[in-house]
Design an enzyme around this catalytic site. Sequence first.
Site, PDB file in Angstrom:
ATOM      1  CG  HIS A  76      -0.352  -0.203   3.201  1.00  0.00           C
ATOM      2  ND1 HIS A  76       0.102   1.060   2.869  1.00  0.00           N
ATOM      3  CD2 HIS A  76      -0.192  -0.866   3.109  1.00  0.00           C
ATOM      4  CE1 HIS A  76       0.538   0.483   4.680  1.00  0.00           C
ATOM      5  NE2 HIS A  76       0.456  -0.681   5.034  1.00  0.00           N
ATOM      6  CG  ASP A  78      -2.316   4.805   3.515  1.00  0.00           C
ATOM      7  OD1 ASP A  78      -1.589   3.604   2.591  1.00  0.00           O
ATOM      8  OD2 ASP A  78      -3.006   4.876   3.963  1.00  0.00           O
ATOM      9  CG  ASP A 115       2.703  -0.499   8.139  1.00  0.00           C
ATOM     10  OD1 ASP A 115       2.131  -1.079   7.037  1.00  0.00           O
ATOM     11  OD2 ASP A 115       1.632  -0.450   9.279  1.00  0.00           O
ATOM     12  CD  GLU A 145      -3.847  -1.161   5.069  1.00  0.00           C
ATOM     13  OE1 GLU A 145      -3.758  -2.303   6.111  1.00  0.00           O
ATOM     14  OE2 GLU A 145      -2.530  -0.266   5.774  1.00  0.00           O
ATOM     15  CD  GLU A 146      -1.865   1.908   7.822  1.00  0.00           C
ATOM     16  OE1 GLU A 146      -2.529   1.277   8.424  1.00  0.00           O
ATOM     17  OE2 GLU A 146      -0.210   1.097   7.870  1.00  0.00           O
ATOM     18  CG  ASP A 169       0.920  -4.285   5.009  1.00  0.00           C
ATOM     19  OD1 ASP A 169       2.077  -3.560   5.663  1.00  0.00           O
ATOM     20  OD2 ASP A 169      -0.492  -3.778   5.743  1.00  0.00           O
ATOM     21  CG  HIS A 457       0.158   1.795  13.100  1.00  0.00           C
ATOM     22  ND1 HIS A 457      -1.454   1.558  13.202  1.00  0.00           N
ATOM     23  CD2 HIS A 457       0.408   1.242  12.116  1.00  0.00           C
ATOM     24  CE1 HIS A 457      -1.320   0.729  11.946  1.00  0.00           C
ATOM     25  NE2 HIS A 457      -0.521   0.560  11.072  1.00  0.00           N
TER      26      HIS A 457
END
Length: 486
Positions: A76, A78, A115, A145-146, A169, A457
């Site tokens: 992904h 983002d 990530d 995606e996030e 991922d 994150h």
Amino acid sequence: MSDLAQLTPTILWQHFAKICSIPHPSKHEETLANHIVDWAKEKKLHVERDAVGNILIRKPATAGMENRKSVVLQAHLDMVPQKNNDTEHDFEKDPIQAYVDGQWVKARGTTLGADNGIGMASALAVLSDDSLSHGPIEVLLTMTEETGMDGAFGLQPNWLQSEILINTDSETEGEIYMGCAGGVDCKTNLPLSREDIPAGHQLFKLSLKGLKGGHSGGDIHLGLGNANKLMSRFLFANAESLGLRLLSFNGGTLRNAIPREATVVLSLPAGNVDRLKQAISDYLSVIKHELSAVEKNLALVVEPTECGLKTLTADSQSRLIGLLNASPNGVIRMSDSVKGVVETSLNLGVVTTDQDQAQVIYLIRSLIDSGKEYVADMLLSLGQLAGAQTSAKGGYPGWQPDPESPIMSLVRDSYKKLFDTTPNIMVIHAGLECGLFKRPYPDMDMVSIGPTITGPHSPDEQVHIPSVARYWQLLTQLLKSIPERS
């Protein structure tokens, strides 16, 4: 970024350094997407985008391997934008300041974007490296995606030509993922009423900070502190006895990140200021003891402030604090079928207040649909008791494990041959896009692999350099070993 470009495999790290240099937080990936499209055109590769912005790039097979099954490498575009409170960084304008620290690559005060930037870089590296042996290759880079898996939701049938999908991922090298949790967002809106600040009150800002934060799926079982829960716990225990009146409550920034900070503005009688400071000290002692194994830098800071808002009425304050304090959070149930894996969880991710309402945002995850429904109904019931409106939206399915998956078997055997050890076959509690891909491509054989990334994150995010090299070895060996079409 020069030190990143010196790492091996060089071609992968060079792509990752370029990705770090182009801002790409969720919902702001277009500059990076345009760069990749232009790069692919310069490489004379077939490239196109779909209606939701996903990028598809195709590379022909190496000579003599045209009859191999086609493989799509997926990542992904983002990244999660999180920073420390004392870090000046605009994720929409500033590059990520990545650097090497021993065997790890980290970022200065922000999330790194490994990530899923490392996975994206590996896919671009495969497209770049003409020395690799492989069958037909597709690279799929999905949007946003996030914050909702927008690209995966928008993926249409008959666009991809491949029979096999390798998702990049995952975040633990040496583990092969063949299933993941589904999820759903829940939002609770609580109406607020206000009145004048009582006479003789002083205003203070109370800030809870220093928590680690982390991924609300992969880290939810670690017992990390949730700033929203810890702050509401303090308010529930002390508001009445200290005469505290609440003006605002704001904590967390993303529903899929365990909140590291929460801030409230409150007023209290001037004569109770010393008692407030003592209550803060006592509370800190308690929660530092409770969380001593996982949270080393927890702080609760009080300072005088000013605010243009009135206080909440006693009824609104009681409803809001009660709602937050009673909200479930963390692991709800462990899986019976997949030992050691969380079955159902939720994260009380974001709390915001404005003049007229408070909004609470949760992310529920579960390996089973009934688990998501159970927790959503729990939040609905809680909202009803508090006089709030709760709604669920953005649900996405889990990825059901297939123990007979040929690509999973090939990855396992390739890993064992390369490294003389058997990898763990896993189901991950975090959400991967594979479950959504199964809707338009139900017969596609899927697996997920990746290097070791810790602290995703959160500003503690880091990627293990040796694991990236091993992941690259595995990926390139897999592409070389894909069987012929039936």
